[in-house]
Design a protein around this motif. Structure first.
Motif, mmCIF file in Angstrom:
data_model
loop_
_atom_site.group_PDB
_atom_site.id
_atom_site.type_symbol
_atom_site.label_atom_id
_atom_site.label_comp_id
_atom_site.label_asym_id
_atom_site.label_seq_id
_atom_site.Cartn_x
_atom_site.Cartn_y
_atom_site.Cartn_z
ATOM 1 N N ASP A 123 22.876 -10.938 50.867
ATOM 2 C CA ASP A 123 21.837 -11.392 49.941
ATOM 3 C C ASP A 123 20.963 -10.228 49.488
ATOM 4 N N GLN A 124 20.656 -9.326 50.418
ATOM 5 C CA GLN A 124 19.826 -8.174 50.068
ATOM 6 C C GLN A 124 20.561 -7.228 49.112
ATOM 7 N N LEU A 125 21.845 -7.027 49.357
ATOM 8 C CA LEU A 125 22.627 -6.147 48.478
ATOM 9 C C LEU A 125 22.733 -6.723 47.074
ATOM 10 N N SER A 126 22.897 -8.056 47.004
ATOM 11 C CA SER A 126 22.978 -8.698 45.689
ATOM 12 C C SER A 126 21.698 -8.467 44.896
ATOM 13 N N ALA A 127 20.572 -8.571 45.579
ATOM 14 C CA ALA A 127 19.292 -8.350 44.916
ATOM 15 C C ALA A 127 19.168 -6.908 44.431
ATOM 16 N N GLN A 128 19.600 -5.957 45.250
ATOM 17 C CA GLN A 128 19.536 -4.546 44.859
ATOM 18 C C GLN A 128 20.449 -4.258 43.664
ATOM 19 N N LEU A 129 21.641 -4.855 43.677
ATOM 20 C CA LEU A 129 22.572 -4.664 42.567
ATOM 21 C C LEU A 129 22.031 -5.262 41.267
ATOM 22 N N ALA A 130 21.346 -6.388 41.392
ATOM 23 C CA ALA A 130 20.747 -7.006 40.209
ATOM 24 C C ALA A 130 19.647 -6.117 39.637
ATOM 25 N N ARG A 131 18.833 -5.535 40.520
ATOM 26 C CA ARG A 131 17.770 -4.621 40.049
ATOM 27 C C ARG A 131 18.396 -3.418 39.343
ATOM 28 N N GLN A 132 19.449 -2.893 39.921
ATOM 29 C CA GLN A 132 20.091 -1.717 39.343
ATOM 30 C C GLN A 132 20.709 -2.040 37.975
ATOM 31 N N ALA A 133 21.300 -3.233 37.837
ATOM 32 C CA ALA A 133 21.883 -3.634 36.558
ATOM 33 C C ALA A 133 20.811 -3.723 35.480
ATOM 34 N N SER A 134 19.693 -4.330 35.825
ATOM 35 C CA SER A 134 18.596 -4.441 34.863
ATOM 36 C C SER A 134 18.095 -3.067 34.435
ATOM 37 N N ALA A 135 17.982 -2.152 35.387
ATOM 38 C CA ALA A 135 17.506 -0.811 35.084
ATOM 39 C C ALA A 135 18.489 -0.069 34.174
ATOM 40 N N LEU A 136 19.774 -0.212 34.424
ATOM 41 C CA LEU A 136 20.775 0.455 33.588
ATOM 42 C C LEU A 136 20.694 -0.036 32.155
ATOM 43 N N LEU A 137 20.663 -1.333 31.984
ATOM 44 C CA LEU A 137 20.621 -1.883 30.634
ATOM 45 C C LEU A 137 19.310 -1.566 29.929
ATOM 46 N N GLY A 138 18.262 -1.382 30.703
ATOM 47 C CA GLY A 138 16.964 -1.056 30.122
ATOM 48 C C GLY A 138 16.735 0.427 29.937
ATOM 49 N N GLY A 139 17.697 1.258 30.331
ATOM 50 C CA GLY A 139 17.537 2.704 30.185
ATOM 51 C C GLY A 139 16.569 3.301 31.185
ATOM 52 N N ASP A 140 16.334 2.590 32.291
ATOM 53 C CA ASP A 140 15.388 3.027 33.313
ATOM 54 C C ASP A 140 16.123 3.813 34.402
ATOM 55 N N ARG A 141 16.224 5.123 34.249
ATOM 56 C CA ARG A 141 16.958 5.945 35.213
ATOM 57 C C ARG A 141 16.310 5.903 36.584
ATOM 58 N N ARG A 142 14.998 5.986 36.614
ATOM 59 C CA ARG A 142 14.299 5.957 37.899
ATOM 60 C C ARG A 142 14.569 4.650 38.635
ATOM 61 N N GLY A 143 14.527 3.554 37.911
ATOM 62 C CA GLY A 143 14.799 2.272 38.541
ATOM 63 C C GLY A 143 16.245 2.160 38.996
ATOM 64 N N PHE A 144 17.167 2.723 38.243
ATOM 65 C CA PHE A 144 18.583 2.695 38.604
ATOM 66 C C PHE A 144 18.815 3.440 39.911
ATOM 67 N N LEU A 145 18.095 4.559 40.093
ATOM 68 C CA LEU A 145 18.276 5.375 41.294
ATOM 69 C C LEU A 145 17.437 4.882 42.475
#
Length: 482
Positions: A123-145
């Motif tokens: 469940d925790q990994l799913s949440a982290q992957l969702a955050r990373q997906a949002s950051a990628l699509l939003g152009g947020d490099r810091r959030g992706f990393l």
């Protein structure tokens, strides 16, 4: 050329390779991989125990031609990625401790501690992957990393930049089963993830790729410590997984390469856009591709992207990557400026005309490559076709007169490969001269997409028996190269 359509290296795609200057085939370049369901997940992913899949997390839905001299073997690697997780990965369902039901009360399941821990981490990994997906699509490099351990950020930063250069519009992360503990590494977990992506077009059918990820528990949210290369049996590693990329985009095409070849992008894009207007006319089974995706590979990239290993005579290929999409790769070594346009017309025609699951097999190779060669010639007189000499050598050198015996082997010399493409071109040219382009495309669809026999398709679409028509095509070939 194809690298074996719907045969050799098909799908994860289809791999159509072309002799330096041609289209993919079964995976000899310019071929197509034998059929595999499209839109699926790469079947040969990293190993690891998998439980039942959980819902997706994330944001967004959804040839030159010859010869090494430049024979471009267009390999339509029908990269068909299987729709499911490899059977080996499904070997063990974790939950086996259900208490038997009795007459007096309903059956209940009590997860063992290891399963409960895996579910919690999952469940925790799913949440982290969702955050990373949002950051990628939003152009947020810091959030992706931010979801990653510092040691993993250099690789992830390169992936982020490559995907943004390709204008990613859909990125969904779908964990496959429960994470599994990494042996000998306390607090570390391995999670298989199917990533589904689109470039440029926000509502495309996403292409899937199965990738292994590794995580470390921290007391808070787990941190990503490594992302493995995809292990797709057919398509292999995508360029954005392993290379820095720059791209140029036009109305119908996207061309990407490494920074070393940045200066070639304007010319490549212009050639690609011109080729796309030709290839669009040969779309079979539906509209043309939403956008043609083209990758220009230097030596190291040619040997690595999509698994490498193409025949030496290959100049380019098209590979199926799922979601109904084909990606085209051009070999920078030996590709001349004068051959690029023809090779692109050939390869993009593969992308427009081939089904996602590949073509029926070697007996139809001549038709698949012949149509791409016909498009590559772009209406030029037969006398100007570059492969006439090779076709003549093949005909005079012992060819048995069977169109279904034209498929070249990986180790074939360049002139043999060129001769096969030339005979295929002439056979299709004769059919077009007799029946017209649209009727030949209908015949192509019946044989390659609907998988009807040549006999049935010829009778029903062309109105003539295939045995007689085959001999007529062969007679035309022999007369033309005489």
């Amino acid at each position: 050329m194809t690298d074996g359509h719907d045969e050799p290296r098909l799908t994860d795609g289809v791999d159509e390779s072309r002799p330096t200057g041609r289209v993919d085939q079964p995976r000899p370049t310019d071929r197509v991989d034998e059929s595999r369901p499209a839109d699926g997940v790469d079947e040969s992913g990293p190993t690891g125990g998998i439980d039942q899949p959980r819902p997706a997390v994330g944001v967004g839905e959804p040839r030159s031609r010859r010869r090494w001299p430049l024979w471009a073997a267009l390999a339509v690697v029908l990269a068909m990625v299987g729709c499911g997780v490899p059977a080996a990965l499904l070997a063990g369902l974790v939950d086996r401790t259900a208490e038997p039901a009795t007459v007096d009360r309903p059956a209940t399941r009590t997860p063992d501690p290891a399963t409960a821990a895996a579910r919690r981490v999952g469940d925790q990994l799913s949440a982290q992957l969702a955050r990373q997906a949002s950051a990628l699509l939003g152009g947020d490099r810091r959030g992706f990393l931010a979801v990653a351990d510092p040691a993993a950020r250099a690789d992830l930063g390169r992936r982020f930049a490559a995907l943004r250069a390709l204008r990613v519009t859909v990125w969904r992360a779908e964990p496959s089963g429960l994470p599994t503990p990494v042996a000998g590494q306390a607090g570390q977990w391995r999670q298989l993830v199917t990533f589904r992506y689109c470039f440029l077009v926000p509502d495309c059918a996403p292409s899937p790729v199965l990738i292994g990820t590794r995580w470390r528990e921290t007391g808070g949210a787990p941190l990503l410590i490594a992302v493995e290369e995809s292990r797709s049996a057919q398509a292999g590693v995508r360029p954005w997984e392993v290379s820095d990329l720059v791209a140029a985009v036009g109305p119908r095409t996207m061309v990407a390469t490494t920074p070393a070849f940045r200066g070639k992008l304007p010319g490549l894009l212009a050639e690609a856009e011109s080729a796309a207007t030709v290839a669009d006319r040969y779309a079979v089974g539906g509209p043309p591709p939403d956008r043609y995706r083209i990758f220009y590979a230097g030596g190291p990239e040619w040997r690595r992207w999509y698994g490498g290993g193409r025949p030496k005579w290959t100049a380019g290929y098209a590979v199926t990557v799922g979601g109904g999409h084909h990606e085209v790769v051009l070999n920078a070594d030996g590709l001349t400026a004068t051959a690029t346009g023809e090779l692109l017309r050939h390869e993009l025609t593969h992308a427009a005309s081939l089904p996602a699951r590949g073509y029926p097999g070697k007996q139809t190779w001549w038709l698949v490559e012949g149509l791409a060669e016909y498009a590559g010639a772009d209406g030029a007189p037969v006398s100007r076709y570059e492969g006439l000499d090779e076709a003549g050598q093949l005909v005079a050198g012992g060819w048995n007169g069977r169109l279904d015996a034209l498929t070249p082997v990986d180790a074939a010399p360049a002139d043999r490969v060129g001769g096969s493409y030339g005979v295929g071109y002439l056979a299709v040219r004769h059919l077009v001269d007799r029946y017209g382009e649209q009727q030949v495309l209908d015949f192509f669809r019946a044989v390659v997409h609907d998988r009807r026999s040549l006999d049935d398709a010829s009778e029903q679409v062309l109105g003539d028996p295939w045995t007689a028509l085959h001999d007529e095509c062969v007679a035309y070939v022999r007369a033309t190269v005489r």
